[in-house]
Design a protein around this motif. Sequence first.
Motif, PDB file in Angstrom:
ATOM      1  N   LEU A   1      -6.977 -11.839  -4.517  1.00  0.00           N
ATOM      2  CA  LEU A   1      -5.612 -11.812  -5.053  1.00  0.00           C
ATOM      3  C   LEU A   1      -5.403 -10.672  -6.052  1.00  0.00           C
TER       4      LEU A   1
ATOM      5  N   ARG B   1       5.128   0.624  -1.712  1.00  0.00           N
ATOM      6  CA  ARG B   1       5.346  -0.633  -2.421  1.00  0.00           C
ATOM      7  C   ARG B   1       4.844  -0.529  -3.866  1.00  0.00           C
TER       8      ARG B   1
ATOM      9  N   LEU C   1       7.246   1.435  -5.752  1.00  0.00           N
ATOM     10  CA  LEU C   1       8.486   0.678  -5.947  1.00  0.00           C
ATOM     11  C   LEU C   1       8.322  -0.262  -7.136  1.00  0.00           C
TER      12      LEU C   1
ATOM     13  N   PRO D   1      18.460  -3.733 -16.401  1.00  0.00           N
ATOM     14  CA  PRO D   1      18.696  -3.629 -14.960  1.00  0.00           C
ATOM     15  C   PRO D   1      17.559  -2.881 -14.252  1.00  0.00           C
ATOM     16  N   GLY D   2      17.253  -3.345 -13.029  1.00  0.00           N
ATOM     17  CA  GLY D   2      16.261  -2.640 -12.223  1.00  0.00           C
ATOM     18  C   GLY D   2      14.835  -2.798 -12.718  1.00  0.00           C
ATOM     19  N   THR D   3      14.495  -3.931 -13.340  1.00  0.00           N
ATOM     20  CA  THR D   3      13.104  -4.119 -13.753  1.00  0.00           C
ATOM     21  C   THR D   3      12.439  -5.309 -13.071  1.00  0.00           C
TER      22      THR D   3
ATOM     23  N   THR E   1      11.088  -7.727 -10.283  1.00  0.00           N
ATOM     24  CA  THR E   1      10.746  -7.441  -8.884  1.00  0.00           C
ATOM     25  C   THR E   1      10.850  -8.704  -8.028  1.00  0.00           C
TER      26      THR E   1
ATOM     27  N   ILE F   1      14.815  -5.192  -8.445  1.00  0.00           N
ATOM     28  CA  ILE F   1      14.142  -4.384  -7.421  1.00  0.00           C
ATOM     29  C   ILE F   1      13.724  -5.266  -6.248  1.00  0.00           C
ATOM     30  N   HIS F   2      14.102  -4.842  -5.041  1.00  0.00           N
ATOM     31  CA  HIS F   2      13.697  -5.567  -3.837  1.00  0.00           C
ATOM     32  C   HIS F   2      12.432  -4.927  -3.269  1.00  0.00           C
ATOM     33  N   ILE F   3      11.390  -5.737  -3.074  1.00  0.00           N
ATOM     34  CA  ILE F   3      10.130  -5.235  -2.520  1.00  0.00           C
ATOM     35  C   ILE F   3       9.915  -5.890  -1.152  1.00  0.00           C
ATOM     36  N   PRO F   4      10.212  -5.179  -0.070  1.00  0.00           N
ATOM     37  CA  PRO F   4      10.059  -5.799   1.259  1.00  0.00           C
ATOM     38  C   PRO F   4       8.612  -5.816   1.736  1.00  0.00           C
ATOM     39  N   TYR F   5       8.239  -6.859   2.474  1.00  0.00           N
ATOM     40  CA  TYR F   5       6.908  -6.980   3.081  1.00  0.00           C
ATOM     41  C   TYR F   5       7.076  -7.194   4.569  1.00  0.00           C
TER      42      TYR F   5
ATOM     43  N   ASP G   1       1.046 -11.503  -2.551  1.00  0.00           N
ATOM     44  CA  ASP G   1       1.255 -10.644  -3.710  1.00  0.00           C
ATOM     45  C   ASP G   1       1.958 -11.382  -4.851  1.00  0.00           C
TER      46      ASP G   1
ATOM     47  N   GLY H   1      -0.772 -13.266  -6.571  1.00  0.00           N
ATOM     48  CA  GLY H   1      -1.588 -12.360  -7.373  1.00  0.00           C
ATOM     49  C   GLY H   1      -0.837 -11.804  -8.568  1.00  0.00           C
TER      50      GLY H   1
ATOM     51  N   HIS I   1       1.496  -9.574  -8.442  1.00  0.00           N
ATOM     52  CA  HIS I   1       1.863  -8.165  -8.276  1.00  0.00           C
ATOM     53  C   HIS I   1       3.379  -8.001  -8.171  1.00  0.00           C
ATOM     54  N   VAL I   2       4.062  -9.046  -7.697  1.00  0.00           N
ATOM     55  CA  VAL I   2       5.525  -9.109  -7.764  1.00  0.00           C
ATOM     56  C   VAL I   2       5.877 -10.387  -8.525  1.00  0.00           C
TER      57      VAL I   2
END
Lengths: 507, 324
Positions: A140, A454, A457, B151-153, B155, B181-185, B194, B197, B199-200
Amino acid sequence: MDLIANLSLGFEVALSPSNILYCVIGVTVGTFVGVLPGIGPMATISMLLPITFGLDPIGALIMLAGIYYGAQFGSSVTSILLNIPGHAAAAVICLDGHPMAKQGRAAVGLVGSAIASFIGGSLAIILVMQFAPPLAKFALRFGPAEYFSMMALALLAAAILSEGELLKGIGMVLVGLIIGVVGIDVNSGAQRLSFGSWNLADGVSFVIVAMGVFAVSEVMANLEPHSKPQMVGSDFTWRELVPSWRDFRQAFGSIIRGFGVGALFGALPGSGPTIASFISYSVEKKVAREPERFGKGALEGVTGPESANNAAAVAGFIPTLTLGVPGDAIMALMLGCLMIFGIQPGPRVITDNPELFWGLMASMWIGNLLLLILNIPLIGIWVRVLKIPYAILYPSILLFICIGVFATNNNTFDILLLAGFGAAGYIFSKLGCPAAPLLLGVILGPLIEENMRRALLISRGDPTVFVTHPISLGLLLVAAAVLAGFFYSGFRKRRAGLREADTTVDG
Amino acid sequence: MFTRITAAVGIASLALALAGAAHAQSDFPTRPVTLIVPFGAGGGTDNLVRTFQPALQEALGQAVVVENRPGGGSTIGTALVTKAQPDGYTLLAVDTAVTVNPALYDNLPYDTLKDLTPVSLLATGPVILIAHPSVEAKTMDDIVAKAKAEPGTLTFASGGNGASTHLALELMKLETGVDVIHIPYKGTGPATTDLLGGHVQYMFNGISASRPHLESGAIIGIAVTGDERNPAVPDVPTFAELGYPQVNPMSIWGVWAPAGTPDDVVAKLSDAFAKAINDPAVVEKLNDLGFFTVGSAPGEYGERVSSEMKKWKNVVETAHIVVE
């Protein structure tokens, strides 16, 4: 101790008559789909999934898992004998396995691969039993930045993989990267290089590329009027199956290293056996005292990757069972299967369904043993496969490949794509362009791109993210060291070559 | 080889269809029904269909063959059904994608409402907003306040551009006016990894996939969609409770037949699907997987789809989601 109690629970479950039967069916089917070129575990499991709904969950899982790791076991047979990989993870076995067969050492290669598979798989089972939760926690910690750095390191390994001219190797990696780009871009949603076709919208499956450039092109090469004569290895004695002390010494270290590579890549969701076997090959070539033996029948080039892909297949259950997140498409199928049975995959499977977890682990060890027992005597039969006239053998192989490729998505377009990659692979081999770097480019390209974008981003465009994360930094330093070592040895080789050229006028 | 077999099967079934057309309607079905799932085996729609498949076979008195035809975000399998004989023997089971795709793609190989006819709304499923426990903003109000202050921080992960988990986020952005922020997978699986973990920070996800992690404390639940709290996650408030009733995206699953399928065949199918999906054992299993079973009449499903299509068209256009 807990482990003893858990193990006895596991073996109690796994040794029940019906579960042994499922295990035997699973590994036998697995071996055969592994041996049949093109029909991989993915196609088989998606075809058999509906049938398993009639079974009890543990039996179904034991059988599906047996198919999965059994297929890794059998997949190197045709790689070694015919230079045609059983499925994508075994493509790299062709590089040294087939030269072994050409030298009449097919049996040694087959035994080596069976033993390597067994040891790699068994060690991985012990690892999963003892350390699954901490390993899952470690996995992870790999976020997008870490994945980027790891895949960049793996792609560098592709350069080492390449045989012959460096420029061609790099060129093939680049072609692979371009093929990997095809389809809907994850970040922007734009379709790239799909030419408006819905069939290409999901990208090109690396399975099709692997089967095309390795298998179909090999079949085509055999159509040439002056193609090689019927293969050696038909005269086979059981004594050949006993590895010599020299073989054993050569192979042992590679099996252990292969297990390490496989365990790491298997435990990380998103990589899996194919990447593991390629990386293991690069590692073996890198640590070998005489790397020039590789590509000419080095036993470590077979045993390392074989151990790695089995270890990765087993370790792939770590994220699947402990986190409930699938490591690859096949694991996603198994998770779906568990959910149909009403078992909620996730962090609580081990505590809530101990008989499932420990039963599966015990059955995997039994399955690996069964595979070894099943495979050693079969080697005699596989070697005789070479006696089948090519006029019958190759069309059958082509048919199996088509069935395997079709069955994954039930899409006829995939067969056309396969034919295209077959033709391309044939041209590549005529031009002396190695196929392995191409395949690695196809697999790693999308992973590298996706994770790099990513990571950026998430960091809002700050590229230092790759060096401020300790794991990522460590991986990048290793990559830099590999690169430096590569240039240094290249430099030395060139100087040595120049010196040689000075003394021997004919070159 | 395959094309020839397919052609032979095609000709055979065409002949059968023509021969049977005159009197097929009354004694429909007289042969196995194929249910095309335009996604891979083991996915949400596949799990739903396989769960009620036995009950459906019983209700129809015929075998039901489930065929996975994945690819192109359901468009490949859907296109196949639009081209099938409109005799009720080839059907499509699909999720929210069917309502979203017309807004996302301008080159769909079919016109959803013209080339298909609705059979039944099978089930709906709420969506849950989840977060990694390390986040500062742990309630909807805090999230909105923080996203407005910085704004924009924040995720937000999703299962991909144009995926239902992404559109839920866009709907939230639209209704609350926040900038995140949009994080696509590639699918919700890796996105969940993620999130676990750390990370998002946040993610919209299905209930059944989130439940085990909520129970273990690996993630926290912010809010669920739906009119009332979900029995699977009773501690998580609804968006409406928290004062955000407009943030109410639901996943819906339904069945379609090719346009031109006779009305009485559609009615017969609709009844059979309703019966199968409301079988007590099926309902229990599906509730556990996070589905609310429905089994509606054809018209009801058609209306629901039309209104959802309008909603998503608005979201997609306002959010400028590009999927060419």
